[in-house]
Design a protein around this motif. Structure first.
Motif, PDB file in Angstrom:
ATOM      1  N   GLU A 138      -1.183   4.373  -1.585  1.00 45.52           N
ATOM      2  CA  GLU A 138      -2.582   4.267  -1.181  1.00 45.52           C
ATOM      3  C   GLU A 138      -2.733   4.290   0.338  1.00 45.52           C
ATOM      4  O   GLU A 138      -3.774   3.917   0.881  1.00 45.52           O
ATOM      5  CB  GLU A 138      -3.198   2.981  -1.741  1.00 45.52           C
ATOM      6  N   SER A 181       0.829  -1.199   0.000  1.00 45.14           N
ATOM      7  CA  SER A 181       0.000   0.000   0.000  1.00 45.14           C
ATOM      8  C   SER A 181       0.865   1.252   0.000  1.00 45.14           C
ATOM      9  O   SER A 181       0.592   2.224  -0.717  1.00 45.14           O
ATOM     10  CB  SER A 181      -0.916  -0.012   1.234  1.00 45.14           C
ATOM     11  N   ARG A 218      -6.744   4.554   1.689  1.00 41.98           N
ATOM     12  CA  ARG A 218      -7.488   4.038   0.531  1.00 41.98           C
ATOM     13  C   ARG A 218      -7.393   2.527   0.395  1.00 41.98           C
ATOM     14  O   ARG A 218      -8.298   1.873  -0.101  1.00 41.98           O
ATOM     15  CB  ARG A 218      -6.969   4.695  -0.758  1.00 41.98           C
ATOM     16  N   SER A 219      -6.291   1.957   0.841  1.00 40.62           N
ATOM     17  CA  SER A 219      -6.081   0.520   0.660  1.00 40.62           C
ATOM     18  C   SER A 219      -6.762  -0.325   1.732  1.00 40.62           C
ATOM     19  O   SER A 219      -6.801  -1.542   1.621  1.00 40.62           O
ATOM     20  CB  SER A 219      -4.582   0.213   0.681  1.00 40.62           C
TER      21      SER A 219
END
Length: 504
Positions: free
Chosen positions: A356, A351, A490-491
Motif C-alpha cells: 500500500e 504498508s 494508499r496507506s
C-alpha cells in the motif's frame, strides 16, 4: 536538679564510630528524577523492583481503596524519600514499622522513616489509601477516565499517581502484581497474564501479573463489562483481547483490527527480534478520548480509532512500541523519538508489506508534500520540547530519519541494527544520541551528519541534503530516471489516523 553526663573522649569517639557512616550522611531523596520536561516526575534515592497492588473498586461511586506494597533498594543513604501519588493516604509502613508521612505539591508523598535508611539496603514500603481518582487533578488533568460502566486509566507521560504510589519515571521499571476486587458482574483488564479469578460475598477478584520490567505509566487498569477473547500464540504466549460491550457500530471494526494482534506480533518479531514480554493483547473501552497507548503487553485503543473502519495500522504502531518504548524506554522524555520514530516506521514497513506504499514512498511523500515554512520542520524530533512531545514531526520526520539510515547503510545492515538495538537494550533505557552512536558502531559508518539533518536541525533539509540521503522527489528521480510527483501512498490516511490518536 539536672545532672550533666560527662562522657570521656575515648567513649565519645566510640559512640561516633558506632553510628553507620551511611546513616550519618543520610539526606532526603530528590523529589524528582531530573527529567528535562517533567522535573517533578519520579524521585531519587531508591529503585523499585516490584509493586504488589491489592485494590477494591466500586463503579457506582468511583471509590478506589488500595494497599500498595513496594520492594525497593536504596541508592543513597536516605533520611526521607518521596513517592508520586494523588489519593488520600491513611497509613505508611517502612520495613513493617508505622512511618510518618506528609504530602506536598500535587502528587508528592513524603515519607520520613524513624531511622535513616542505609545505602544499598532492600526496603519494603506499604501504603494504604482510598479516594475518588476522577476527582484528582495533577497538572490540570486526570488520567483516570469514567466510563458508562466503570473506569479506565491509561495515559502518557504519567498515569500511575491516580491509582497507586510509585516512582513514576520510565527509568525505574519494576514487575507487577495487580489484584482488583470488583462487584460480581464486572471485569477488570490489566497488564500481563490473568493468573486467577475468584468470587466471594458478591465481589470478584482478578489477579494480573507482569513478570518483566515495566514503567509505571505503562501500567493500566480498566473496570467494566467486556467481551473477552483468548488464545495462545504458536510459542504458547497467552493472548487476551477485551472490548466494552457498548461500543456500538465501532465494535466490529475494532475486533477486525485488534484480533490481528497475534499476526502483527509474529511479523514484528521477524523484523525487531524476539517478543520481550509474557503476554499479548489489547483492549477497547468505551471512552470519548481519541488516542491509543502502548500499555505494556495490552495496548489501549480508543473506539474512535476504528470509527472509519478497521485500522490495523494503529495496532502495528502500538505493538511496535512493545520493543520501542516499553522494552527499550526513554532515558529522558526529550528522547521520545526512540519510541515514536520507530513505531511510526513500523507502520511504514507494514504498508510496504501490504503493498500500500513502500517506506521509501512514504518518506518521499512526507518530504515533498510539506512546505519548508510549515511548523512541522521547526520541531526537532531529537528534542521537541514538552509542548511538542507528540507532534507529528516526532513521528513522521522521525520515521524519515530511519528511511535515510536504511538508504545509507543498506537493508541487511539496517534490519540487523534494529534487532541488535532491541536485544542489547532490552528492559533498559536509551537516548537519541545512544542510538546514533549504536548505529555508527554497528554499521561502521559516520552517521552524525545524517541524524543532524533529520533529527537535530529545526528546518527542512534542502533538496540537495535530502537527495544525498535518498529522500524526496529529486532522489526519486535519480532512482527511477523519471520525474515523480508527491503521490500520496494508499496507506497514508490510515497512518495519519493512527498517529493523530496517539498524540494526546
Amino acid at each position: 536538679m539536672r545532672h550533666r553526663l560527662i562522657v570521656p573522649s575515648a567513649a565519645a569517639a566510640f559512640l561516633l564510630l558506632a553510628v553507620p557512616a551511611s546513616a550519618a550522611d543520610a539526606t532526603p531523596g530528590a523529589p524528582g528524577a531530573g527529567d528535562s520536561y517533567y522535573p517533578t516526575s519520579g524521585n531519587g534515592g531508591y529503585d523499585v523492583s516490584h509493586y504488589d497492588l491489592r485494590l477494591k473498586y466500586q463503579p457506582k461511586t468511583d471509590v478506589l481503596e488500595g494497599t500498595a506494597t513496594l520492594t525497593a533498594t536504596t541508592t543513597q543513604a536516605l533520611s526521607r524519600f518521596n513517592l508520586d501519588f494523588g489519593l488520600k493516604v491513611s497509613e505508611v509502613l517502612v520495613n513493617g514499622r508505622p512511618t510518618p508521612f506528609a504530602t506536598s505539591g500535587e502528587h508528592e508523598l513524603e515519607i520520613t522513616p524513624a531511622s535513616p535508611l542505609e545505602k544499598g539496603k532492600q526496603i519494603t514500603v506499604v501504603v494504604r489509601y482510598s479516594g475518588v481518582p476522577s476527582e484528582v487533578k495533577i497538572g490540570g488533568y486526570s488520567a483516570w477516565q469514567r466510563t458508562p460502566d466503570g473506569a479506565v486509566v491509561a495515559n502518557e507521560p504519567e498515569s500511575a499517581a491516580w491509582w497507586f504510589p510509585s516512582n513514576d519515571h520510565p527509568r525505574d521499571k519494576a514487575t507487577y502484581d495487580v489484584s482488583v476486587s470488583v462487584p460480581d458482574g464486572f471485569q477488570t483488564v490489566s497488564n500481563g497474564e490473568l493468573k486467577s479469578q475468584t468470587s466471594k460475598l458478591g465481589w470478584t477478584r482478578y489477579n494480573w501479573r507482569s513478570t518483566k520490567p515495566q514503567a509505571p505509566y505503562l501500567t493500566t487498569l480498566a473496570i467494566g463489562k467486556f467481551d473477552i477473547t483468548t488464545d495462545k500464540t504458536a510459542d504458547g504466549l497467552p493472548v487476551l483481547n477485551a472490548y466494552s460491550k457498548d461500543l456500538g457500530d465501532n465494535l466490529d471494526s475494532a475486533k477486525a483490527s485488534v484480533e490481528r494482534s497475534t499476526e502483527v506480533i509474529d511479523w514484528e518479531t521477524k523484523v525487531f527480534g524476539p517478543y520481550p514480554f509474557n503476554a499479548i493483547g489489547g483492549y477497547v473501552p468505551n471512552v470519548k478520548t481519541g488516542y491509543a497507548l502502548e500499555t505494556q503487553t495490552r495496548p489501549y485503543y480508543s473506539p474512535s480509532q476504528f470509527a472509519n473502519g478497521a485500522n490495523v495500522s494503529v495496532v502495528v504502531h502500538e505493538l511496535a512500541h512493545q520493543w520501542f518504548g516499553d522494552s527499550v524506554s526513554v532515558k529522558d522524555w526529550r528522547d521520545i523519538w526512540v519510541n515514536e520514530g520507530f513505531a511510526t516506521y513500523a507502520q511504514w514497513l507494514w504498508s510496504e508489506k501490504e503493498k500500500e506504499g513502500t517506506a521509501q514512498e512514504l518518506a518521499d511523500y512526507v518530504y515533498s508534500s510539506i512546505p519548508a515554512d510549515n511548523a512541522f520542520w521547526k520541531v526537532k524530533p531529537s528534542d521537541p520540547g514538552a509542548d511538542n512531545q507528540f507532534h507529528s514531526a516526532v513521528y513522521n520526520r522521525g520515521a524519515v530519519a530511519l528511511q535515510a539510515l536504511r538508504n545509507k547503510v543498506g537493508d541487511k545492515t539496517f534490519f540487523a541494527i534494529l534487532k541488535q538495538w532491541t536485544a542489547e537494550n532490552k528492559y533498559g533505557n536509551a537516548s537519541v544520541q545512544d542510538f546514533v552512536k549504536f548505529a555508527e558502531k554497528a554499521s561502521g559508518k559516520p552517521l552524525q551528519k545524517l541524524f543532524d539533518t533529520w533529527l537535530f536541525t529545526p528546518a527542512k533539509p534542502s533538496a540537495a541534503e535530502a537527495a544525498k540521503d535518498g529522500i524526496g522527489k529529486t532522489a526519486a528521480t535519480a532512482r527511477t530516471g523519471r520525474s515523480l510527483k508527491a503521490a500520496e501512498p494508499r496507506s497514508w490516511k490510515k497512518i495519519q489516523e493512527a498517529q493523530r490518536g496517539h498524540q494526546h
